[in-house]
Design an enzyme around this catalytic site. Structure first.
Site, PDB file in Angstrom:
ATOM      1  N   GLU A  33       0.815  -1.251   0.150  1.00 58.07           N
ATOM      2  CA  GLU A  33      -0.005   0.004  -0.025  1.00 58.07           C
ATOM      3  C   GLU A  33       0.986   1.233   0.013  1.00 58.07           C
ATOM      4  O   GLU A  33       1.803   1.393   0.699  1.00 58.07           O
ATOM      5  CB  GLU A  33      -0.951  -0.003   1.080  1.00 58.07           C
ATOM      6  CG  GLU A  33      -2.072   0.479   0.878  1.00 58.07           C
ATOM      7  CD  GLU A  33      -3.086  -0.026  -0.048  1.00 58.07           C
ATOM      8  OE1 GLU A  33      -3.116   0.011  -1.154  1.00 58.07           O
ATOM      9  OE2 GLU A  33      -3.785  -1.152   0.268  1.00 58.07           O
ATOM     10  N   GLY A 124     -17.439   4.800  -3.287  1.00 57.58           N
ATOM     11  CA  GLY A 124     -16.632   5.665  -2.304  1.00 57.58           C
ATOM     12  C   GLY A 124     -15.811   4.747  -1.245  1.00 57.58           C
ATOM     13  O   GLY A 124     -15.500   5.042  -0.224  1.00 57.58           O
ATOM     14  N   SER A 130     -13.949   4.290  -9.149  1.00 60.50           N
ATOM     15  CA  SER A 130     -13.593   5.215 -10.328  1.00 60.50           C
ATOM     16  C   SER A 130     -12.805   4.591 -11.362  1.00 60.50           C
ATOM     17  O   SER A 130     -13.311   4.918 -12.316  1.00 60.50           O
ATOM     18  CB  SER A 130     -13.119   6.578  -9.643  1.00 60.50           C
ATOM     19  OG  SER A 130     -12.148   6.544  -9.009  1.00 60.50           O
ATOM     20  N   GLU A 162      -7.163  10.031 -14.712  1.00 58.83           N
ATOM     21  CA  GLU A 162      -7.329  10.447 -13.338  1.00 58.83           C
ATOM     22  C   GLU A 162      -6.494  11.375 -12.853  1.00 58.83           C
ATOM     23  O   GLU A 162      -6.819  12.387 -12.294  1.00 58.83           O
ATOM     24  CB  GLU A 162      -7.108   9.157 -12.518  1.00 58.83           C
ATOM     25  CG  GLU A 162      -7.199   9.298 -11.034  1.00 58.83           C
ATOM     26  CD  GLU A 162      -8.774   8.803 -10.531  1.00 58.83           C
ATOM     27  OE1 GLU A 162      -9.152   8.110 -11.241  1.00 58.83           O
ATOM     28  OE2 GLU A 162      -9.158   9.516  -9.658  1.00 58.83           O
ATOM     29  N   ASP A 174      -4.658   0.829  -9.064  1.00 57.37           N
ATOM     30  CA  ASP A 174      -5.937   0.762  -9.487  1.00 57.37           C
ATOM     31  C   ASP A 174      -6.456   0.314 -10.723  1.00 57.37           C
ATOM     32  O   ASP A 174      -6.869  -0.855 -11.166  1.00 57.37           O
ATOM     33  CB  ASP A 174      -6.748   1.462  -8.843  1.00 57.37           C
ATOM     34  CG  ASP A 174      -6.393   2.047  -7.621  1.00 57.37           C
ATOM     35  OD1 ASP A 174      -6.000   1.201  -6.798  1.00 57.37           O
ATOM     36  OD2 ASP A 174      -7.087   3.351  -7.216  1.00 57.37           O
TER      37      ASP A 174
HETATM   38  C1  GLA Z   1      -5.374   4.579  -4.179  1.00 56.29           C
HETATM   39  C2  GLA Z   1      -4.694   5.036  -5.401  1.00 56.29           C
HETATM   40  C3  GLA Z   1      -3.475   3.915  -5.706  1.00 56.29           C
HETATM   41  C4  GLA Z   1      -2.637   3.551  -4.672  1.00 56.29           C
HETATM   42  C5  GLA Z   1      -3.392   3.279  -3.589  1.00 56.29           C
HETATM   43  C6  GLA Z   1      -2.569   3.260  -2.291  1.00 56.29           C
HETATM   44  O1  GLA Z   1      -6.023   3.532  -4.504  1.00 56.29           O
HETATM   45  O2  GLA Z   1      -5.527   5.042  -6.474  1.00 56.29           O
HETATM   46  O3  GLA Z   1      -2.778   4.327  -6.874  1.00 56.29           O
HETATM   47  O4  GLA Z   1      -1.676   4.639  -4.527  1.00 56.29           O
HETATM   48  O5  GLA Z   1      -4.282   4.500  -3.030  1.00 56.29           O
HETATM   49  O6  GLA Z   1      -1.768   2.337  -2.350  1.00 56.29           O
END
Ligand code: GLA
Length: 387
Positions: A33, A124, A130, A162, A174
């Protein structure tokens, strides 16, 4: 769900000529993360829940959008020759951003579209609704107009949209997880060069349980960009003493050796998280490959502690969900997932403990936070498709 969206399409837009139905998943990150903008590793997977869409090509350059998740907004109109972000455009800024991004990348969209969406990812929630809409839009454009792009390109175009249309400086995780999803597998992605492998997630006798905090995000996006710039400053300080491209290039030992180059204790902790979390992700995937699910779970727990204490992106809601989860017998591992500041946790829970987990964590959350959390037992699914 296909029938539901097609029926609604007819109701909203009048007829069904040329309509096709599509799906793109949501995602959950198992570990890794806040590493994807630091040149580190991530380990997300696509889910079987996501965004369903019905669409058709128009004979002019108009765009019409309708979401069954925001029915009261009705049909929102726009035009291919007027693709600018605006507050009033609401959720349609996501598909519009992708259409704009295709243009920026040299793909000319010839005709407008009528689009209807229906998502079953909680809005959300931090399961990337998204990014799911972005990848779905790219997939629809590719299918209708025959653009020569693969799924990885769709991820990059979604991220570009984005970042540059919607102003969130997110990494690639994501959109990549969604575009490249594979049933029953998580994606071990090195964000430094986008090399990746699929790792089977065999949870014999256990499942992935998502707990949604229902906390409204609020300051989330600005805090996200703040963390990102703290890491960038720390990297620049480290680059004065060691030759690296990203924080993901450092081992824990190297970080300890060079960290005095970072001239602020808060930034030291932010960078420490990025370095240690990256190494933890590599080790966690090794453990999973060796079928050592217990070790994998412990890495998930350690990831949460680091996000709570060093990166400071959890908050009382996510901490309560995770700390209560740790108390339940049969929980293999539990951590916040996604950006943090609200959103969801991900837990690996033994089958026989799932009911107790939902009851016990749910009651403790309600009594401490004052409103309910929602729980979802999820499955790992494929990337986008035509239905
Ligand atoms: C969001 C961002 C990702 C990543 C996470 C944290 O989901 O869109 O790119 O940075 O936070 O790991």
């Amino acid at each position: 769900m296909k029938d539901t969206i097609l029926k609604k399409f007819k109701e909203v837009y009048g007829d069904m000529e040329g309509v096709k139905a599509f799906f793109a998943p949501g995602r959950v990150n198992l570990i890794g993360e806040h590493t994807d903008y630091n040149g580190g590793h991530v380990f997300p997977c696509a889910l079987t829940i996501g965004t369903y869409g019905a669409a058709r090509v128009r004979k002019d350059r108009k765009l019409r959008f309708f979401s069954m998740n925001f029915e009261r907004l009705g049909v929102i109109e726009s035009d291919l020759d007027d693709l600018k972000p605006s507050k009033e455009a609401g959720w349609t800024n996501y598909p519009k951003g992708v259409m704009w991004a295709f243009g920026e990348k040299g793909f000319k969209i010839p005709w407008g579209l009528d689009i209807l969406l229906n998502g079953n990812i909680p809005n959300g929630s931090g399961l990337s609704s998204s990014a799911s809409v972005e990848v779905l839009t790219g997939y629809i454009l590719k299918e209708f107009f025959g653009f020569n792009v693969n799924n990885q390109d769709l991820a990059l175009i979604g991220q570009f949209a984005e970042n540059n249309f919607n102003g969130v400086n997110c990494g690639i995780m994501d959109q990549f997880a969604i575009a490249m999803g594979k049933r029953d597998h998580a994606i071990f992605l090195d964000t430094a060069d986008l090399s990746y492998t699929y790792a089977p997630v065999r949870l014999e006798g256990a499942k992935i349980v998502i707990a949604c905090s229902n906390k409204k995000r609020g300051l989330g996006d600005s805090k996200y960009n703040e963390r990102r710039s703290e890491c960038e400053t720390a990297l620049a300080e480290l680059q004065k003493v060691v030759k690296i491209e990203g924080l993901g290039d450092l081992s824990e030992e190297q970080f300890e050796e060079y960290k005095s180059a970072i001239h602020d204790p808060v930034r030291v902790r932010r960078a420490k998280h990025a370095v240690y979390e990256n190494q933890r992700t590599v080790k966690a995937v090794e453990a999973l490959k060796a079928n050592d699910i217990v070790q994998f779970g412990q890495m998930m727990n350690a990831s949460h502690v680091s996000l709570r204490d060093d990166y400071e992106v959890t908050g009382i809601e996510l901490d309560t969900l995770v700390e209560e989860a740790w108390k339940v017998e049969g929980v293999i591992g539990s951590r916040m997932t996604g950006a943090g500041f609200g959103g969801c946790t991900v837990s690996l829970v033994k089958d026989e403990a799932i009911d107790t987990f939902i009851k016990q964590v749910g009651e403790a959350y309600q009594s401490k936070i004052g409103y309910a959390a929602d729980f979802y037992v999820v499955e790992i699914g494929d990337g986008p498709c035509v239905l």
